[in-house]
Design an enzyme around this catalytic site. Structure first.
Site: not given
Ligand SMILES: [Zn+2]
Ligand SMILES: *[C@@H]1O[C@H](CO)[C@@H](O)[C@H](O)[C@H]1NC(C)=O
Ligand SMILES: *[C@@H]1O[C@H](CO)[C@@H](O)[C@H](O)[C@H]1NC(C)=O
Length: 449
Positions: A105, A170
């Site tokens: 992501d 993340e």
């Molecule tokens: Zn990163």
């Protein structure tokens, strides 16, 4: 046969062999042009929050894994958030494995602030590739794979098994990605010996490398006091009580920042405190009531605590100076990641001779003509924390030297020469790690991929 005919036959043969060359080229292609073009493909997949195209990214990664004959597995610890796990089996399954982690992501973009569209992967005349994720961290994820492609081409066979995890989530905290992965049975069975994860770009020639990170403490303090007329001077108003705290916190912030400004400490070594919101006042139709002192006020702070810091000292400071009950103040943490692990040890990976993985990494970077800076504490949070907290060594490293730090910024870019150099750095690191026969483990490997 006329000469025309033989010419045609010759042309036909030529075509066939050209086609063959093209076919061979496609299945084993480590030319710089192909490496860059695959990076562009990955960058063009829009995995920005809040609607990341996770499945498109997964398809792309799996297609890469297939071209390298790596085993692949897709796991959804959380629905619609696929984690891709790849495996390059080593000859000795009894040695603890290597895990190369990256997140798929990226953070959102303000498209109109970019010089080039953020999901076009445009390359300018200096060779800079512009796209969200060039630095954070689609580069690293694909560099791992490109390095494996090169190693396979050289005929290298790993002794130690190499895993690659492409994790979601993340950028919104990592809980549904690396967090759940690290706590899972899948991970436990993997017998991991070392994790590599992201670092930061470096504006100078030295790569940056991280052995720990600061723990986020998100603190909200509240003050209460008797309300009163705006013209009246009296003690213990909510505003006065909060302002005393803010003054105190500001002095502390300055003391930390001064050490960085004076060059005595780097950013990751000090406690950062930044006020992120201030809530006070009595609303009126035109703004705020001006002749009334409010009975409640509130302020929020993003605090980052290095693992080398004594957590109790800071807790005491908050309770006694920043939000003392004696001043009618209360506090709560919106988030408080412990500085110590469950064994009471600071959450960090030794970056010295006591850790063979550290030594191997430093040597491998040097062998590939890279320069490594002094190991640092990462100023913000990464997925590496999820692994370190459970006692696994994890090193944060993104091979980007001579590059401005543009993660989460407009016009994020990485130069293609720097990207290609990074691939060779990983060739050296993965080769060293996958050949390392020390630290054998007695327990048989239990994984079934
Ligand atoms: Zn990163
Ligand atoms: C705390 O609140 C109590 C009750 O409202 C009040 O009597 C006292 O003066 C306040 N103390 C401070 C330091 O604000
Ligand atoms: C290596 O680093 C660890 C963690 O920072 C530390 O506890 C240890 O004393 C260091 N060992 C040596 C040999 O410097």
């Amino acid at each position: 046969m006329t000469s025309d005919h033989s010419l045609l036959r010759l042309l036909h043969l030529c075509c066939l062999s050209l086609q063959l060359i093209a076919l061979i080229g496609a299945s084993d292609d480590s030319s710089p042009t192909s490496i860059i073009s695959r990076f562009q493909q990955y960058l063009r997949i829009n995995t920005a929050h809040p609607t990341p195209s996770y499945y498109e990214a997964a398809d792309f990664i799996i297609s890469q894994a297939k071209s390298l004959s790596l085993d692949h597995q897709t796991i959804e610890f959380r629905k619609n958030k696929p984690l891709i796990l790849l495996k390059w089996p080593g000859k000795n399954p009894y040695l603890p494995y290597i895990l190369l982690n990256s997140h798929t992501d990226v953070v959102p973009v303000e498209t109109n602030k970019w010089a080039h569209p953020p999901f076009d992967a445009h390359i300018d005349s200096s060779g800079n590739i512009y796209a969200r994720g060039t630095q954070d961290m689609k580069s690293v994820g694909l560099q791992y794979l490109e390095a494996i492609r090169k190693l396979q081409k050289f005929g290298f066979e790993p002794t130690r098994t190499v895993y690659l995890s492409f994790v979601p989530d993340e950028e919104i905290g990592g809980h549904d990605g690396a967090g759940m992965f690290a706590e899972s049975d899948v991970f436990e069975k993997m017998n991991v010996g070392i994790v590599l994860d992201e670092g930061l770009a470096s504006p100078d020639e030295n790569y940056r490398v991280f052995y720990a990170e600061r723990s986020p403490w998100w603190l909200v303090i509240k003050a209460r006091g008797a309300p009163g007329h705006g013209a009246k001077l009296y003690d213990n108003t909510a505003m006065e009580n909060l302002l005393k705290s803010i003054e105190n916190i500001r002095r502390f912030r300055a003391s930390q920042f001064d050490m960085v400004k004076a060059g005595l400490r780097v950013e990751g070594d000090v406690i950062s405190v930044n006020m992120v919101f201030l809530k006070a006042g009595t609303p009126s139709p035109t703004g705020f009531v001006m002749n009334l002192q409010p009975s409640e006020t509130e302020a929020g702070f993003d605090i980052r605590v290095p693992p080398t810091y004594n957590e109790e000292f800071l807790e005491k400071k908050i309770a006694e100076e920043w939000a003392p009950a004696a001043r009618n103040m209360t506090f709560e943490f919106k988030q408080k990641v412990p500085v110590f692990d469950k064994w009471g040890k600071p959450v960090l990976t030794a970056a010295n001779n006591s850790n063979p993985w550290w030594v191997l990494l430093a040597e491998a970077v040097q062998k590939a003509d890279g320069k490594l800076g002094k190991p640092e504490i990462f100023p913000a949070a990464t997925d590496a924390r999820s692994f370190r907290q459970l006692g696994f060594p994890a090193i944060g490293f993104s091979p980007m030297a001579n590059t401005p730090i543009l993660l989460h910024d407009h016009n994020e870019f990485l130069n293609q020469a720097e990207y290609l150099k990074g691939v060779d750095i990983y060739v050296s690191i993965i080769k060293a790690y996958a050949s390392y026969e020390g630290q054998a483990d007695d327990s048989a490997s239990k994984d079934e991929l």
